[in-house]
Design an enzyme around this catalytic site. Structure first.
Site, PDB file in Angstrom:
ATOM      1  N   HIS A  39       1.756   2.122   7.073  1.00 64.72           N
ATOM      2  CA  HIS A  39       2.813   1.217   6.601  1.00 64.72           C
ATOM      3  C   HIS A  39       2.465  -0.231   6.938  1.00 64.72           C
ATOM      4  CE1 HIS A  39       7.180   0.130   5.952  1.00 64.72           C
ATOM      5  NE2 HIS A  39       6.777  -0.881   6.704  1.00 64.72           N
ATOM      6  N   GLU A  40       2.125  -0.483   8.201  1.00 61.13           N
ATOM      7  CA  GLU A  40       1.835  -1.853   8.625  1.00 61.13           C
ATOM      8  C   GLU A  40       0.524  -2.368   8.036  1.00 61.13           C
ATOM      9  OE1 GLU A  40       3.756  -3.914  10.040  1.00 61.13           O
ATOM     10  OE2 GLU A  40       5.367  -2.499  10.424  1.00 61.13           O
ATOM     11  N   HIS A  43       0.872  -3.700   4.513  1.00 64.79           N
ATOM     12  CA  HIS A  43       1.394  -5.065   4.420  1.00 64.79           C
ATOM     13  C   HIS A  43       0.252  -6.073   4.522  1.00 64.79           C
ATOM     14  CE1 HIS A  43       5.599  -4.090   4.369  1.00 64.79           C
ATOM     15  NE2 HIS A  43       5.639  -3.603   5.597  1.00 64.79           N
TER      16      HIS A  43
END
Length: 248
Positions: A39-40, A43
């Site tokens: 997820h991170e 980004h």
């Protein structure tokens, strides 16, 4: 998260109760670490595509989970929720993004924000597809792999839904700021410094207060969880996994 007790009660692992506990923890922890780490990282990669190399410059464009672990959000909170048999939530150290370095900050922040929840939805879909491979594994491993995959499906769906709450600094809040007209976007963006306090109040303080008053104020249970279940149902239908999930 699907009922862990049902899977554990029928296990065919040849191990004692302590080893079984370790197996259940691993079946929870591994999907959690994958979900939060990817997820991170997503980004950061999308920010790089749109012109901001901040995450790369700070060494955060990596799949090494140690670089992304937050002691509270990645270890303490999920562990407490696991022990309480509650729906899993957590977070990693946010990947640094300098929106001023994006080529079109207002537009590009939408794509950067969507990258995290979008990655979680992809991981949930992949996990559902992998359920079809269970007959390929030795019988002794089937239940553990099933538990890990089901945890992955539900945890990633929960993470996607939770992060799309339209409140900065959540991803949904950044999407809303990027899509709203400028006056409304500025007003919403000003809430960012209070966002975590608002979430803390809604997710922790209100349910605790409700338990004393005899009123159901559990926002997570009556809004987030149904949306998660709806997303899981759609993913199960898309991947042909409905019967497998219903049979667990």
């Amino acid at each position: 998260m699907l009922p862990r007790q049902k899977l554990a009660s029928g296990t065919r692992f040849a191990m004692d109760s302590n080893a079984l506990t370790v197996g259940s923890i691993l079946a929870f922890a591994i999907p959690l670490i994958f979900a939060i780490t990817l997820h991170e990282t997503a980004h950061g990669y999308v920010a790089l595509i749109f012109g901001d190399p901040t995450a790369k410059e700070r060494g955060r464009l990596t799949l090494n989970p140690i670089r992304h672990i937050d002691p509270v959000g990645t270890i303490l909170l999920p562990g407490m929720l696991l022990l309480a048999h509650a729906p899993p939530l957590g977070w990693a150290k946010p990947v640094p993004v300098d929106f001023s370095r994006l080529r079109n900050p207002k537009r590009d922040m939408v794509w950067v924000a969507l990258a995290g929840p979008g990655t979680n939805i992809v991981l949930s879909i992949v996990s559902a597809l992998l359920l079809h491979t269970l007959p390929l594994f030795p019988a002794a491993w089937t239940l553990w792999i099933t538990e890990a995959l089901v945890n992955s499906i539900y945890f990633n769906a929960m993470l996607a839904v939770f992060n799309m709450l339209p409140l900065p600094p959540m991803d949904g809040g950044r999407v809303a700021v990027g899509l709203l007209p400028m006056p409304a976007a500025r007003a919403l963006a000003r809430l960012e410094k209070y966002g975590m306090f608002i979430l803390l109040g809604v997710l922790v303080i209100l349910p605790t207060l409700g338990s004393y008053l005899g009123v159901d104020l559990n926002f997570l249970a009556w809004i987030i969880a149904p949306l998660r279940d709806l997303l899981v149902s759609l993913i199960a239908a898309l991947t042909g996994s409905t019967e497998i999930l219903n049979g667990l």
